[in-house]
Design an enzyme around this catalytic site. Structure first.
Site, mmCIF file in Angstrom:
data_model
loop_
_atom_site.group_PDB
_atom_site.id
_atom_site.type_symbol
_atom_site.label_atom_id
_atom_site.label_comp_id
_atom_site.label_asym_id
_atom_site.label_seq_id
_atom_site.Cartn_x
_atom_site.Cartn_y
_atom_site.Cartn_z
ATOM 1 N N TYR A 1 -10.764 9.659 5.491
ATOM 2 C CA TYR A 1 -9.866 8.983 4.549
ATOM 3 C C TYR A 1 -10.608 8.037 3.598
ATOM 4 O O TYR A 1 -10.000 7.334 2.824
ATOM 5 C CB TYR A 1 -8.823 8.189 5.352
ATOM 6 N N LYS B 1 -8.673 1.778 -2.239
ATOM 7 C CA LYS B 1 -7.494 0.934 -2.012
ATOM 8 C C LYS B 1 -7.908 -0.466 -1.572
ATOM 9 O O LYS B 1 -7.290 -1.464 -1.972
ATOM 10 C CB LYS B 1 -6.593 1.560 -0.951
#
Length: 271
Positions: free
Chosen positions: A170, A177
């Site tokens: 991820y 993010k």
């Protein structure tokens, strides 16, 4: 029934008594599906006109536009690759000319790509950072003059629990993010004295096309069932829930919420 029609049915019609965003224009990037689409429809239900950004999914963008217009407010689709600073500035100029504003900018775009870090190419890394993190800065730079002219403004970044937790393959989503969240804090400190509030919203697991693309349909369903079973709320957030939290951050009740990341996940991140 399309995703936009389902979201519209879930939201209901605009209630004039609750039209707290009437007269405002909101830009939602990545609003052709999923969380972005849900945010666009929820803010429209509260009276905002909506600029629907997309880059590839023109049909989905038009679904969002149709659902928004059905609520009695204006909506237009704007194609723009948010990785380009020049294109972003051009889009903001177009939105100002067509709809006025934006008063509210929700940076939601993301490049959905999962793979081990050792296999990530230079181009993939740069694009992931540009779309998620750099775009938030460019959006602020382009929209802040308009917001100051209109007397106030709101910038909201949509982030992820993967910004703080290590999830399988991820990194291309989670690392940008995390950078967005820290950029958000610096922007909040710089822009709040100018009347512009900057915050972020961090959803937990939300069943969207992006999740299905990352995990596959069957695994996505299994994981959502597991998250619902283990979260204290016994449910996870829907796109409409994300939209309502964004709306709160744009309300007078959140005037002192500055530079914060608000988690909405039913409590699943407690474990």
């Amino acid at each position: 029934m399309t995703d936009a029609q389902a979201l519209h049915a879930a939201h209901g019609t605009q209630d004039s008594a609750s039209s707290s965003l009437a007269g405002k224009t909101v830009l939602v990037t990545g609003a052709s599906s999923g969380i972005g689409q849900g945010i666009a429809i929820e803010l429209a239900r509260l009276g905002a006109d909506v600029a629907v950004n997309y880059v590839r999914n023109a049909a989905g963008a038009q679904e969002t536009v149709g659902a928004v217009r059905a609520l009695g407010v204006r909506a237009e689709a704007f194609r723009c690759d948010v990785s380009s600073r020049a294109d972003l500035f051009g889009m903001i100029e177009s939105i100002d000319a067509v709809l006025g504003g934006p008063d509210i900018v929700v940076s939601n775009s993301v490049e959905v790509l999962t793979k081990p870090l050792m296999d990530v190419t230079e181009a993939e890394w740069q694009r992931a950072m540009e779309i998620t993190c750099s775009a938030f800065l460019y959006l602020a730079q382009a929209s802040a003059p308009i917001m100051r002219r209109r007397g106030a403004g709101w910038l909201i970044g949509i982030t992820s629990l993967g910004a703080h937790r290590v999830l399988d393959d991820y990194a291309l989503l989670g690392v940008p993010k995390a950078a967005l969240e820290h950029l958000m804090r610096y922007l909040a400190a710089e822009l709040r004295p100018q009347g512009i509030r900057v915050n972020a919203v961090s959803p937990g697991a939300v069943k969207t096309a992006a999740m299905r693309a990352v995990r596959g349909d069957e695994l996505a369903e299994e994981r959502m069932a597991m998250f619902r079973a283990t979260a204290p709320a016994r449910q996870t957030a829907m796109p409409a829930d994300i939209g309502r939290l964004v709306a709160f951050l744009c309300s007078p009740q959140a005037d002192l919420v500055v530079g914060q990341t608000l988690v909405i996940d039913g409590g699943m991140s407690l474990y």
